[in-house]
Design an enzyme around this catalytic site. Structure first.
Site, PDB file in Angstrom:
ATOM      1  N   HIS A   1     128.382   9.884  66.672  1.00 47.78           N
ATOM      2  CA  HIS A   1     127.901   8.499  66.702  1.00 47.78           C
ATOM      3  C   HIS A   1     128.458   7.704  65.520  1.00 47.78           C
ATOM      4  O   HIS A   1     129.025   6.617  65.698  1.00 47.78           O
ATOM      5  CB  HIS A   1     126.367   8.501  66.663  1.00 47.78           C
ATOM      6  CG  HIS A   1     125.746   7.140  66.676  1.00 47.78           C
ATOM      7  ND1 HIS A   1     125.106   6.626  67.783  1.00 47.78           N
ATOM      8  CD2 HIS A   1     125.651   6.175  65.711  1.00 47.78           C
ATOM      9  CE1 HIS A   1     124.660   5.410  67.509  1.00 47.78           C
ATOM     10  NE2 HIS A   1     124.972   5.116  66.259  1.00 47.78           N
ATOM     11  N   GLU A   2     128.300   8.238  64.320  1.00 48.19           N
ATOM     12  CA  GLU A   2     128.752   7.517  63.129  1.00 48.19           C
ATOM     13  C   GLU A   2     130.278   7.459  63.046  1.00 48.19           C
ATOM     14  O   GLU A   2     130.846   6.426  62.666  1.00 48.19           O
ATOM     15  CB  GLU A   2     128.171   8.167  61.871  1.00 48.19           C
ATOM     16  CG  GLU A   2     126.667   8.071  61.745  1.00 48.19           C
ATOM     17  CD  GLU A   2     126.163   6.639  61.728  1.00 48.19           C
ATOM     18  OE1 GLU A   2     126.898   5.747  61.259  1.00 48.19           O
ATOM     19  OE2 GLU A   2     125.041   6.409  62.205  1.00 48.19           O
TER      20      GLU A   2
ATOM     21  N   HIS B   1     131.652   4.630  65.164  1.00 56.67           N
ATOM     22  CA  HIS B   1     131.583   3.314  64.524  1.00 56.67           C
ATOM     23  C   HIS B   1     132.807   3.099  63.628  1.00 56.67           C
ATOM     24  O   HIS B   1     133.465   2.052  63.691  1.00 56.67           O
ATOM     25  CB  HIS B   1     130.327   3.205  63.653  1.00 56.67           C
ATOM     26  CG  HIS B   1     129.058   3.019  64.409  1.00 56.67           C
ATOM     27  ND1 HIS B   1     128.911   2.120  65.443  1.00 56.67           N
ATOM     28  CD2 HIS B   1     127.840   3.605  64.256  1.00 56.67           C
ATOM     29  CE1 HIS B   1     127.677   2.154  65.891  1.00 56.67           C
ATOM     30  NE2 HIS B   1     126.999   3.063  65.196  1.00 56.67           N
TER      31      HIS B   1
END
Length: 223
Positions: free
Chosen positions: A24-25, A28
């Site tokens: 997820h990170e 980004h």
């Protein structure tokens, strides 16, 4: 499928949770780097190394506390730094960077669906290999769908809040952005009162039902 006790469940959740927050990170940061901001890339945050994304409180202490106290896994990772001034089209690109996180969780949920299918195929060969794949696959689907749905709540600093902030008229967005310091407090209050679970659970269950392997997820976690 046999029900898991809390310690078995925690063991099954550990790897899927770690990958869920890491991917997820990293997503980004990766999207931000493609749109003009290399801040996360230069800081080593566009990586699948979980150590780079772990927040000692949000990734370890809070999830363990909420899991054993209320039976609800809740936490967060260190947010990936994004300098909006470096983006080619700041408002649009911030929305794209925000969407990348939940999008990565959706892809991870599909990946874990594949692990369930692989585990089922291997059941006749070795249960020692097959069952961990099935259990972790089900946990992986659940945690990634939950993170995707949670992060799409239109509340800053969540990804849904970033998207809403990007599409609001600039003057309205300025006022909305002032709520960000209170976002985590609001989220924790919703969690403690049970409102967060009441809102999210039906959406999570409905989304899980659309994915391959959903029957096993329901059997293990919702029955």
């Amino acid at each position: 499928m046999e029900a898991l006790n809390p310690y078995q469940l925690l063991a099954v959740l550990a790897i899927p949770v770690l990958f869920a927050i890491t991917v997820h990170e990293a997503a980004h940061g990766w999207v931000a780097s493609k749109l003009g901001d290399r801040t996360a890339l230069m800081l080593g945050r566009v990586t699948f190394n979980p150590i780079k994304h772990i927040d000692p409180i949000g990734t370890i202490v809070v999830p363990l506390a909420t899991f054993f106290l209320v039976g609800f896994l809740f936490g967060w990772a260190k947010p990936v730094p994004v300098n909006w001034r470096n983006l080619h089209h700041p408002r649009r690109d911030m929305a794209l960077v925000a969407v990348a996180g939940p999008g990565a969780n959706l892809l991870m949920a599909l990946f874990w669906s594949g692990m369930i299918k692989l585990g089922v195929l291997l059941l006749s060969v070795s249960e020692w290999i097959a069952l961990p794949l099935v259990y972790m696959g089900a946990a992986g689907i659940l945690i990634n769908v939950f993170l995707m749905v949670l992060n799409l709540i239109p509340l800053l600093p969540l990804d849904g809040g970033r998207v809403l902030n990007a599409v609001l008229p600039p003057k309205v967005a300025v006022h909305f952005s002032r709520l960000e310091p209170f976002g985590l407090i609001i989220l924790l209050a919703l969690l403690i009162t049970g409102l967060l679970g009441a809102v999210l659970l039906p959406i999570v269950i409905g989304t899980v039902g659309l994915l391959p392997g959903s029957a096993i997820v329901r059997e293990l976690f919702f029955v």
